[in-house]
Design a protein around this motif. Structure first.
Motif, PDB file in Angstrom:
ATOM      1  N   LYS A 171      44.352  46.872  45.210  1.00 25.41           N
ATOM      2  CA  LYS A 171      45.029  45.596  45.442  1.00 25.41           C
ATOM      3  C   LYS A 171      44.577  44.537  44.226  1.00 25.41           C
ATOM      4  N   GLY A 172      43.133  44.591  44.201  1.00 27.90           N
ATOM      5  CA  GLY A 172      42.639  43.860  43.198  1.00 27.90           C
ATOM      6  C   GLY A 172      43.169  44.209  41.505  1.00 27.90           C
ATOM      7  N   MET A 173      43.108  45.622  41.392  1.00 31.71           N
ATOM      8  CA  MET A 173      43.636  46.071  40.326  1.00 31.71           C
ATOM      9  C   MET A 173      45.048  45.818  39.728  1.00 31.71           C
ATOM     10  N   GLN A 174      45.874  45.912  40.946  1.00 36.87           N
ATOM     11  CA  GLN A 174      47.340  45.812  40.815  1.00 36.87           C
ATOM     12  C   GLN A 174      47.414  44.169  40.440  1.00 36.87           C
ATOM     13  N   GLN A 175      46.486  43.437  40.979  1.00 43.26           N
ATOM     14  CA  GLN A 175      46.676  42.151  40.900  1.00 43.26           C
ATOM     15  C   GLN A 175      46.363  41.821  39.177  1.00 43.26           C
ATOM     16  N   LYS A 176      45.463  42.553  38.699  1.00 45.04           N
ATOM     17  CA  LYS A 176      44.995  42.399  37.462  1.00 45.04           C
ATOM     18  C   LYS A 176      46.373  42.841  36.182  1.00 45.04           C
ATOM     19  N   VAL A 177      46.941  43.739  36.884  1.00 38.61           N
ATOM     20  CA  VAL A 177      48.063  44.185  36.066  1.00 38.61           C
ATOM     21  C   VAL A 177      49.090  43.206  35.848  1.00 38.61           C
ATOM     22  N   MET A 178      49.463  42.527  37.075  1.00 40.97           N
ATOM     23  CA  MET A 178      50.219  41.179  37.163  1.00 40.97           C
ATOM     24  C   MET A 178      49.929  40.093  36.104  1.00 40.97           C
ATOM     25  N   ILE A 179      48.520  40.019  36.199  1.00 44.94           N
ATOM     26  CA  ILE A 179      48.028  39.043  35.406  1.00 44.94           C
ATOM     27  C   ILE A 179      47.881  39.365  33.747  1.00 44.94           C
ATOM     28  N   VAL A 180      47.715  40.725  33.645  1.00 42.54           N
ATOM     29  CA  VAL A 180      48.068  41.269  32.206  1.00 42.54           C
ATOM     30  C   VAL A 180      49.599  41.003  31.637  1.00 42.54           C
ATOM     31  N   CYS A 181      50.446  41.538  32.469  1.00 40.19           N
ATOM     32  CA  CYS A 181      51.736  41.167  32.105  1.00 40.19           C
ATOM     33  C   CYS A 181      52.183  39.845  32.020  1.00 40.19           C
ATOM     34  N   ALA A 182      51.632  39.019  32.764  1.00 35.01           N
ATOM     35  CA  ALA A 182      51.934  37.517  32.650  1.00 35.01           C
ATOM     36  C   ALA A 182      51.581  36.880  31.423  1.00 35.01           C
ATOM     37  N   PHE A 183      50.197  37.196  30.945  1.00 32.10           N
ATOM     38  CA  PHE A 183      49.752  36.444  29.894  1.00 32.10           C
ATOM     39  C   PHE A 183      49.771  37.119  28.581  1.00 32.10           C
ATOM     40  N   ILE A 184      50.496  38.314  28.464  1.00 34.18           N
ATOM     41  CA  ILE A 184      50.884  38.726  27.146  1.00 34.18           C
ATOM     42  C   ILE A 184      52.199  38.039  26.634  1.00 34.18           C
ATOM     43  N   VAL A 185      52.646  37.148  27.568  1.00 34.48           N
ATOM     44  CA  VAL A 185      53.846  36.117  27.238  1.00 34.48           C
ATOM     45  C   VAL A 185      53.365  35.003  26.790  1.00 34.48           C
ATOM     46  N   PRO A 186      53.728  34.483  25.485  1.00 34.41           N
ATOM     47  CA  PRO A 186      53.324  33.302  24.909  1.00 34.41           C
ATOM     48  C   PRO A 186      54.052  32.124  25.776  1.00 34.41           C
ATOM     49  N   ALA A 187      54.090  31.789  26.908  1.00 35.00           N
ATOM     50  CA  ALA A 187      54.774  31.009  27.886  1.00 35.00           C
ATOM     51  C   ALA A 187      54.264  29.484  27.501  1.00 35.00           C
ATOM     52  N   GLN A 188      55.008  28.643  27.906  1.00 32.18           N
ATOM     53  CA  GLN A 188      54.572  27.304  27.829  1.00 32.18           C
ATOM     54  C   GLN A 188      54.310  26.662  29.188  1.00 32.18           C
ATOM     55  N   LEU A 189      54.693  27.411  30.460  1.00 38.51           N
ATOM     56  CA  LEU A 189      54.344  27.358  31.749  1.00 38.51           C
ATOM     57  C   LEU A 189      53.869  28.642  32.273  1.00 38.51           C
ATOM     58  N   TYR A 190      52.589  28.803  32.802  1.00 35.40           N
ATOM     59  CA  TYR A 190      52.338  29.749  33.668  1.00 35.40           C
ATOM     60  C   TYR A 190      52.033  29.392  35.300  1.00 35.40           C
ATOM     61  N   ILE A 191      52.818  30.123  36.164  1.00 33.19           N
ATOM     62  CA  ILE A 191      52.881  29.541  37.591  1.00 33.19           C
ATOM     63  C   ILE A 191      51.959  30.951  38.035  1.00 33.19           C
ATOM     64  N   ILE A 192      50.980  30.187  39.024  1.00 35.24           N
ATOM     65  CA  ILE A 192      49.993  31.238  39.545  1.00 35.24           C
ATOM     66  C   ILE A 192      50.054  30.986  40.829  1.00 35.24           C
ATOM     67  N   ASP A 193      50.361  31.800  42.035  1.00 35.25           N
ATOM     68  CA  ASP A 193      50.393  31.534  43.284  1.00 35.25           C
ATOM     69  C   ASP A 193      49.069  32.557  43.851  1.00 35.25           C
ATOM     70  N   GLU A 194      48.282  31.687  44.659  1.00 30.26           N
ATOM     71  CA  GLU A 194      47.108  32.206  45.111  1.00 30.26           C
ATOM     72  C   GLU A 194      46.415  33.343  44.077  1.00 30.26           C
ATOM     73  N   PRO A 195      46.012  32.832  43.018  1.00 27.52           N
ATOM     74  CA  PRO A 195      45.553  33.796  41.980  1.00 27.52           C
ATOM     75  C   PRO A 195      44.238  34.662  42.422  1.00 27.52           C
ATOM     76  N   PHE A 196      43.399  34.211  43.218  1.00 28.27           N
ATOM     77  CA  PHE A 196      42.188  34.606  43.501  1.00 28.27           C
ATOM     78  C   PHE A 196      42.135  35.680  44.638  1.00 28.27           C
ATOM     79  N   THR A 197      43.393  36.068  45.285  1.00 28.47           N
ATOM     80  CA  THR A 197      43.463  36.881  46.256  1.00 28.47           C
ATOM     81  C   THR A 197      43.172  38.342  45.757  1.00 28.47           C
ATOM     82  N   GLY A 198      42.276  38.842  46.386  1.00 26.22           N
ATOM     83  CA  GLY A 198      42.103  40.389  46.068  1.00 26.22           C
ATOM     84  C   GLY A 198      41.149  40.474  44.850  1.00 26.22           C
ATOM     85  N   LEU A 199      40.876  39.524  43.922  1.00 25.36           N
ATOM     86  CA  LEU A 199      39.921  39.610  42.941  1.00 25.36           C
ATOM     87  C   LEU A 199      38.347  39.647  43.175  1.00 25.36           C
ATOM     88  N   ASP A 200      37.842  40.324  42.368  1.00 25.66           N
ATOM     89  CA  ASP A 200      36.092  40.277  42.667  1.00 25.66           C
ATOM     90  C   ASP A 200      35.806  39.101  41.607  1.00 25.66           C
TER      91      ASP A 200
END
Length: 244
Positions: A136-165
């Motif tokens: 689950k933690g690695m899946q969350q990292k995949v979501m993080i990688v996919c989000a942050f390759i985007v040069p967005a103006q706004l990043y929305i992160i819902d409970e970002p620390f769930t499942g992360l070491d």
């Protein structure tokens, strides 16, 4: 101003969950969205990203609404959900390629960013893995990688620390700091108040679908008369006052 939420009322039915929310997320600012389960954090996020339609009020991102310019609006934001949403038949590499196509990114630049993020989150040797092979933690990292390759103006992160070491949490916070320095803004919903206090510039305290308070830690401490108080102390004082 990156995000402007103006008198938002909404929810899943005609009975509103959110009641007249007004707040902003300025450029180069990390805003912590704080509240108990059921306070309205995820519902607020679903309205901002366009899954739900406001019953009243308006949401503007870089001065445009989703209705006015859907593609411009959507390309200006990136989202990391609380629960990873991955396609079981696509590898990590294909998830990144799908993100590049969805946002119409420059392939070379996007893969350079992806390479940095994959190395940071220790996924560089997992490009040909499928979601079933990830924790689950690695899946969350995949979501993080996919989000942050985007040069967005706004990043929305819902409970970002769930499942992360702890190491991944440190890495995510470093990435958020980099994006903030670039000029982006972040709206971060979290229960981890100590971390929110350390890394967020401003806070929105939600309770029962209403904004109970918002501002910097100093402003909130003054409002709730908690001198030099932590976010935990301020939050518990707010809940106590709301229930009394």
């Amino acid at each position: 101003m990156s995000l402007e939420v103006d008198h938002l009322t909404g929810g899943y039915t005609q009975i509103p969950v959110l009641k007249d929310l007004t707040f902003t997320v300025p450029d180069q600012t990390v805003v912590g969205l704080i509240g108990l389960n059921g306070a309205g954090k995820s519902t607020t996020i679903k309205h901002i990203i366009g899954i739900l339609t406001p019953q009243k009020g308006q949401i503007r991102l870089n001065q445009v609404t989703l209705e006015q310019a859907p593609e411009t609006y959507r390309k200006a934001l990136a989202f990391v959900p609380e629960t990873p949403i991955l396609y079981p038949t696509l590898t990590l590499r294909e998830h990144i390629e799908l993100t590049i196509m969805a946002y119409d990114l420059d392939t070379k630049q996007a893969w350079q960013k992806a390479g940095d993020l994959l190395a940071r989150f220790r996924l560089a040797k997992r490009l040909d893995w499928f979601p079933a092979n990830f924790s689950k933690g690695m899946q969350q990292k995949v979501m993080i990688v996919c989000a942050f390759i985007v040069p967005a103006q706004l990043y929305i992160i819902d409970e970002p620390f769930t499942g992360l070491d702890p190491l991944a949490i440190r890495d995510l916070l470093a990435v958020i700091k980099q994006q903030k320095a670039r000029g982006a803004s972040v709206l971060m919903s979290t229960h981890v108040l100590a971390t929110a206090q350390q890394y967020a510039d401003q806070f929105i305290l939600l309770n029962a679908g209403k904004i109970q308070a918002q501002g910097t830690l100093t402003q909130l401490a003054q409002q709730f008369n908690v001198e030099n108080g932590s976010l935990d102390q301020i939050y518990f004082k707010m809940i106590g006052e709301a229930q009394s």
